[in-house]
Design an enzyme around this catalytic site. Structure first.
Site, PDB file in Angstrom:
ATOM      1  N   ARG A  12      -1.604   2.382  -5.379  1.00  0.00           N
ATOM      2  CA  ARG A  12      -0.306   3.037  -5.219  1.00  0.00           C
ATOM      3  C   ARG A  12       0.612   2.155  -4.376  1.00  0.00           C
ATOM      4  O   ARG A  12       1.542   1.555  -4.891  1.00  0.00           O
ATOM      5  CB  ARG A  12      -0.476   4.443  -4.629  1.00  0.00           C
ATOM      6  CG  ARG A  12       0.746   5.357  -4.865  1.00  0.00           C
ATOM      7  CD  ARG A  12       1.890   5.048  -3.893  1.00  0.00           C
ATOM      8  NE  ARG A  12       1.458   5.165  -2.509  1.00  0.00           N
ATOM      9  CZ  ARG A  12       2.163   4.712  -1.485  1.00  0.00           C
ATOM     10  NH1 ARG A  12       3.328   4.104  -1.677  1.00  0.00           N
ATOM     11  NH2 ARG A  12       1.708   4.823  -0.253  1.00  0.00           N
ATOM     12  N   ASP A  13       0.363   2.028  -3.089  1.00  0.00           N
ATOM     13  CA  ASP A  13       1.195   1.134  -2.270  1.00  0.00           C
ATOM     14  C   ASP A  13       1.081  -0.294  -2.777  1.00  0.00           C
ATOM     15  O   ASP A  13       2.047  -1.063  -2.769  1.00  0.00           O
ATOM     16  CB  ASP A  13       0.774   1.216  -0.797  1.00  0.00           C
ATOM     17  CG  ASP A  13       1.915   0.907   0.156  1.00  0.00           C
ATOM     18  OD1 ASP A  13       2.670  -0.052  -0.094  1.00  0.00           O
ATOM     19  OD2 ASP A  13       2.069   1.625   1.159  1.00  0.00           O
ATOM     20  N   HIS A  16       3.684  -2.048  -5.167  1.00  0.00           N
ATOM     21  CA  HIS A  16       4.874  -2.770  -4.703  1.00  0.00           C
ATOM     22  C   HIS A  16       4.644  -4.283  -4.716  1.00  0.00           C
ATOM     23  O   HIS A  16       5.553  -5.060  -5.013  1.00  0.00           O
ATOM     24  CB  HIS A  16       5.236  -2.338  -3.280  1.00  0.00           C
ATOM     25  CG  HIS A  16       5.732  -0.936  -3.172  1.00  0.00           C
ATOM     26  ND1 HIS A  16       6.890  -0.501  -3.773  1.00  0.00           N
ATOM     27  CD2 HIS A  16       5.222   0.142  -2.507  1.00  0.00           C
ATOM     28  CE1 HIS A  16       7.089   0.778  -3.482  1.00  0.00           C
ATOM     29  NE2 HIS A  16       6.087   1.197  -2.729  1.00  0.00           N
ATOM     30  N   SER A 166       5.945   3.009   7.545  1.00  0.00           N
ATOM     31  CA  SER A 166       6.424   2.380   6.313  1.00  0.00           C
ATOM     32  C   SER A 166       7.041   1.013   6.541  1.00  0.00           C
ATOM     33  O   SER A 166       7.048   0.169   5.642  1.00  0.00           O
ATOM     34  CB  SER A 166       7.462   3.279   5.633  1.00  0.00           C
ATOM     35  OG  SER A 166       7.080   4.617   5.649  1.00  0.00           O
ATOM     36  N   HIS A 197       1.131  -0.707   8.160  1.00  0.00           N
ATOM     37  CA  HIS A 197       1.482  -1.927   7.436  1.00  0.00           C
ATOM     38  C   HIS A 197       1.313  -3.122   8.363  1.00  0.00           C
ATOM     39  O   HIS A 197       1.365  -3.007   9.587  1.00  0.00           O
ATOM     40  CB  HIS A 197       2.911  -1.854   6.892  1.00  0.00           C
ATOM     41  CG  HIS A 197       3.014  -1.128   5.594  1.00  0.00           C
ATOM     42  ND1 HIS A 197       2.955  -1.771   4.372  1.00  0.00           N
ATOM     43  CD2 HIS A 197       3.138   0.195   5.313  1.00  0.00           C
ATOM     44  CE1 HIS A 197       3.051  -0.873   3.400  1.00  0.00           C
ATOM     45  NE2 HIS A 197       3.163   0.331   3.941  1.00  0.00           N
ATOM     46  N   TYR A 286      11.985  -0.656   5.626  1.00  0.00           N
ATOM     47  CA  TYR A 286      11.017  -0.141   4.656  1.00  0.00           C
ATOM     48  C   TYR A 286      10.331  -1.309   3.948  1.00  0.00           C
ATOM     49  O   TYR A 286      10.987  -2.174   3.368  1.00  0.00           O
ATOM     50  CB  TYR A 286      11.784   0.718   3.650  1.00  0.00           C
ATOM     51  CG  TYR A 286      10.991   1.746   2.895  1.00  0.00           C
ATOM     52  CD1 TYR A 286      10.234   2.709   3.561  1.00  0.00           C
ATOM     53  CD2 TYR A 286      11.042   1.795   1.509  1.00  0.00           C
ATOM     54  CE1 TYR A 286       9.537   3.669   2.858  1.00  0.00           C
ATOM     55  CE2 TYR A 286      10.346   2.759   0.794  1.00  0.00           C
ATOM     56  CZ  TYR A 286       9.589   3.690   1.481  1.00  0.00           C
ATOM     57  OH  TYR A 286       8.895   4.645   0.779  1.00  0.00           O
TER      58      TYR A 286
END
Length: 333
Positions: A12-13, A16, A166, A197, A286
């Site tokens: 999912r992440d 990106h 985020s 992150h 972000y």
């Protein structure tokens, strides 16, 4: 002994990091490896959650449903999870994900907008799903304000609420303060999660601090595969968890093999701390803005770092990706 719930976010992440371009076959292969390595849950969706594929966020190579079906066919014990941002994903998408085998949902909102999650959290609970609240860009609110928002999500029915970094902007004291604030206001049975992150090279350290303060759900990904400099690298965190004597169900070597053999070869841009991704964390931007900012910088021949610094100054939030082009255009004139 502290017992951890390991929530993988590679699928999912991690979308990106590869601009949401991955085949269902690759999704199934990675999901199968994750289950074999013992993770508790596997999140699958477009990087921006259900229905995130768009001109603004970036179209996916496949639909959420194709990816979810591929993962569902590949796993039997790991809990299939997805992400939903109200305003992007709807209750209809939530119900369809459930019909395909998703049994855990993270309902995400900006850190001061928990009120918009009520309908989706309530519906997920009615379906019998495991539900987490996801307060994004958690560095942009004080610990006290964030805890108030977490309490709202709990009253809506969330089983767990996350400190969601985020932008990769939180430092260890900031994580400690936020998790403590959560614990002070949430019921004892409500779990706390950490989503870190790597932009400031603190993702493992921040996750460790969160656990020390009572967090039990840990987001991580193979090889740190995720937005910006990536998420907390799963194999590194599990190694540290072993050294701390914390309980979990993961096989460290199996995670290492999956990271190096299945995930790293997918990268068309290294997922690492470099001048661009470090600037994301420094500016508190972000993490998923990275690829959008790089495209705008190339188009208008400006330094991507200048775009990111200005985005941080303007306190842009998820959904304002189009403003990066506006910033680049302004810097070029």
């Amino acid at each position: 002994m502290t017992q951890l719930y390991i929530q993988d976010v590679t699928l999912r992440d991690g979308m990106h990091a590869i601009r949401h371009q991955i085949s269902p076959t690759a999704v199934a292969r990675i999901a199968s490896a994750l289950e074999a390595a013992g993770v508790n849950a596997i999140e699958v969706a477009h990087g921006d959650g259900l229905a995130g594929g768009s001109v603004n966020y970036g179209p996916g190579s496949n639909t959420d449903w194709e990816w979810i079906e591929a993962a569902a066919d590949a796993v039997t014990t790991a809990k299939l999870t997805t992400l939903l941002l109200p305003g992007i994903g709807t209750v209809a998408e939530l119900k369809r994900a459930y019909s395909l085998g998703v049994r855990s949902i993270r309902v995400a909102a900006h850190c001061t907008e928990a009120d918009i999650t009520a309908q989706h959290i309530t519906m997920a609970r009615e379906l019998g799903m495991d539900v987490s609240g996801f307060l994004m860009l958690s560095h942009m609110a004080s610990a006290e304000t964030l805890a108030e928002q977490a309490k709202l999500m709990e009253t809506f029915g969330a089983h767990c609420v996350y400190v969601t970094d985020s932008g990769g902007r939180l430092t260890m004291p900031m994580v400690r303060d936020r998790v403590r604030a959560y614990r002070d206001v949430l019921d004892s049975h409500t779990e706390i999660g950490i989503h870190a992150h790597e932009n400031l090279s603190l993702s493992v350290a921040n996750s460790v601090v969160a656990v020390e303060e009572g967090a039990t759900r840990i987001d991580a990904s193979l090889a740190g595969h995720g937005a910006g400099a990536g998420n907390c690298p799963l194999e590194a965190f599990v190694a540290v968890a072993d050294l701390h004597g914390w309980g979990h169900s993961c096989d460290l070597f199996a995670l290492q093999d999956a990271a190096d053999d299945l995930v790293r070869p997918l990268h068309d841009r290294p997922v690492r701390v470099d001048r661009e991704t470090l600037t994301l964390g420094y500016a508190g931007v972000y993490s998923s803005f990275l690829r959008h900012a790089e495209a705008a910088a190339q188009r208008y021949d400006v330094d991507v770092r200048s775009i990111l610094i200005e985005a941080g100054r303007r306190r842009l939030v998820g959904g304002q990706e189009d403003m990066l082009v506006d910033i680049a255009l302004s810097l070029s004139t």
